[in-house]
Design a protein around this motif. Sequence first.
Motif, PDB file in Angstrom:
ATOM      1  N   GLN A 246       0.267  -5.589   8.872  1.00  0.00           N
ATOM      2  CA  GLN A 246       0.630  -6.737   9.693  1.00  0.00           C
ATOM      3  C   GLN A 246       1.145  -7.880   8.833  1.00  0.00           C
ATOM      4  O   GLN A 246       2.151  -8.525   9.144  1.00  0.00           O
ATOM      5  N   ASN A 447       2.251  -3.162  24.211  1.00  0.00           N
ATOM      6  CA  ASN A 447       2.897  -1.974  23.657  1.00  0.00           C
ATOM      7  C   ASN A 447       1.887  -0.832  23.506  1.00  0.00           C
ATOM      8  O   ASN A 447       0.910  -0.959  22.766  1.00  0.00           O
ATOM      9  N   SER A 450       0.747   0.682  19.858  1.00  0.00           N
ATOM     10  CA  SER A 450       0.102  -0.162  18.854  1.00  0.00           C
ATOM     11  C   SER A 450      -1.171   0.486  18.323  1.00  0.00           C
ATOM     12  O   SER A 450      -1.840   1.256  19.020  1.00  0.00           O
ATOM     13  N   ALA A 469      -5.796  -5.134  19.568  1.00  0.00           N
ATOM     14  CA  ALA A 469      -4.733  -4.336  18.945  1.00  0.00           C
ATOM     15  C   ALA A 469      -4.110  -5.120  17.808  1.00  0.00           C
ATOM     16  O   ALA A 469      -4.167  -6.353  17.780  1.00  0.00           O
ATOM     17  N   TYR A 470      -3.509  -4.393  16.879  1.00  0.00           N
ATOM     18  CA  TYR A 470      -2.709  -5.046  15.839  1.00  0.00           C
ATOM     19  C   TYR A 470      -1.336  -5.364  16.432  1.00  0.00           C
ATOM     20  O   TYR A 470      -0.317  -4.791  16.066  1.00  0.00           O
ATOM     21  N   GLN A 471      -1.354  -6.276  17.388  1.00  0.00           N
ATOM     22  CA  GLN A 471      -0.133  -6.746  18.035  1.00  0.00           C
ATOM     23  C   GLN A 471       0.031  -8.229  17.751  1.00  0.00           C
ATOM     24  O   GLN A 471      -0.948  -8.960  17.618  1.00  0.00           O
ATOM     25  N   ALA A 485       4.125  -5.044  16.316  1.00  0.00           N
ATOM     26  CA  ALA A 485       2.814  -4.422  16.165  1.00  0.00           C
ATOM     27  C   ALA A 485       2.794  -3.528  14.941  1.00  0.00           C
ATOM     28  O   ALA A 485       3.829  -3.056  14.473  1.00  0.00           O
ATOM     29  N   ARG A 487       2.060   0.043  14.199  1.00  0.00           N
ATOM     30  CA  ARG A 487       2.157   1.179  15.127  1.00  0.00           C
ATOM     31  C   ARG A 487       1.011   2.167  14.922  1.00  0.00           C
ATOM     32  O   ARG A 487       0.467   2.290  13.831  1.00  0.00           O
ATOM     33  N   ALA A 527       5.057  -0.492  10.689  1.00  0.00           N
ATOM     34  CA  ALA A 527       4.905  -1.688  11.524  1.00  0.00           C
ATOM     35  C   ALA A 527       6.245  -2.400  11.611  1.00  0.00           C
ATOM     36  O   ALA A 527       7.124  -2.216  10.765  1.00  0.00           O
TER      37      ALA A 527
END
Length: 582
Positions: A246, A447, A450, A469-471, A485, A487, A527
């Motif tokens: 990220q 998404n 993610s 989430a890693y969004q 994000a 992914r 990502a």
Amino acid sequence: MNTSNIYRNRTMDKISESDVGWGLKIAGWVENIRDHGGVSFIDLRDMYGVMQVVMRDKELLAGINKEDCICVEGKIEIRDEETYNPKIPTGTIEMEAQSVEVLGKVYKQLPFEIMTSKEIREDLRLKYRYLDLRNKKVKDNIIFRSEVISFLRQKMTDMGFLEIQTPILCASSPEGARDYIVPSRKYKGKFYALPQAPQQYKQLLMVSGFDKYFQIAPCFRDEDARADRSPGEFYQLDFEMSFATQEDVFRTGEEVLTAAFKKFAPEGSFVTEAPYPIICYKQAMLEFGTDKPDLRNPLRIVDVTDFFQRCTFKPFHNKTVRAIKVHAEMSKGFHEKLLEFAVSIGMGGLGYLEVNDDMTYKGPIDKFIPDDMKGEIAQIAGLNQGDTIFFIADTEDRAALLAGQIRTELGNRLDICEKNAYRFCFVNDFPMFEYDKEEEKIIFTHNPFSMPQGGLEALNSKNPLEILAYQYDIVCNGIELSSGAVRNHNLDIMVRAFEIAGYTEEDLQQKFGALYNAFQYGAPPHAGMAPGVDRMIMLLRNEENIREVIPFPLNGNAQDMMCCAPNEVTEKQLREVHIKIR
């Protein structure tokens, strides 16, 4: 000097006082005609500028109308000093016409004046967009757009990204916005879709071993228009990175956006330097009442729910209560108008307290707050003499939303938002799932591809509604510029995440078969994100409507007024693609 072109040998921007005495040929559109009896003047406009043309022979002007496209041959002269025009680069010179040729005649009455086209109805402008684009302000937006896109493309290349074009005809996806679908002639009853984004393809490029990809990507979504969203299609700076976290994406987004905004923002503007502030979704909803916070507005929202559960004001009991502190002079009329706004957005009222010089209060709900608790509210909200504090009470979701709207309205009405600034921030840690009350099931919040924070263990052990989430989004001045994000590249995690959202592994294979299969062959962590190009240019040009920066936009009802799309097709065309209109 180029003498080979039969229509012109110089554009307006290439003519100056150094050309006085020279014979030249220029071409363009007649912007204005002024007949002064024995001598006439026209202002001739090309893409690059305007030149005053003097016609001492009246025959030369015969039959010429505004917006005719003409070619003029003549000699460059110095203007009389009293006729200088400092507003244009050619304001000290003019051309004395020796011959005029009409290249393109105007046969109809113009639907509007070109120089004032931005002031007329939008439907008329869009119907005659090719005329509207002759307006210097409108045309300059499109030239500016080209320059920004060129810069972005070069910047990404310099940063080591490879430009790759992904398909326009693709498979329809059950997630996200509504697809535009394209019937297949060759395969009866089957359809392509136009890509909502290059999501799956760019992930597949990472699996293919391309380390850093980007493109200025066209995206197609059958969505309703907003001021900051064009219906139908839009463009984004789409990029993806392998072996990236990220934070790696954050650094890339910061570098390219800060560079672009510093280069193209109006002179004297403030642009956020890297690193951008990072605000988690939960904090954004609390402090700003939106996941698109406008940091130019100095007001912040505070949570006073617990305080009012211990208070005697019954309308606030068992509700989420948010408060906004303001330090400003407010008249009775101001309060009345703000109350009208509050009612218009669905609030039952708008409670408030004003802080006196002795730190006592006055206002509609003062009598409902026990004296021994009044110091507590001052401490929670940081109240001082001359402050006013507004209260918003509703369910948790609606209280956040309403407080955000009141915050924005206060910022605008009090004119306290920072001017000439581009304030960027990241919003991250979005919920992975949410509960859809209509469908009565858990669905993906954003998404579906993610990576959930905590991976497979979190999916197996936690309440899905608590999984983050890693969004992340990039927000600038209250407008979402980008979403992205880290992914999900792990097949086991992917299968479990989709299972929670109601998909079987067979569904996954059928609907997202390419990713499902590709992730079985050594997928790298990857990502990315995709800043919106149209929104970026809208912000940089200080336009309130995104259609002002798009060459040929659809109108707010997703219609092309100029080419009459969508339109009907022939029965033969329908038969070829196996379609029958119900």
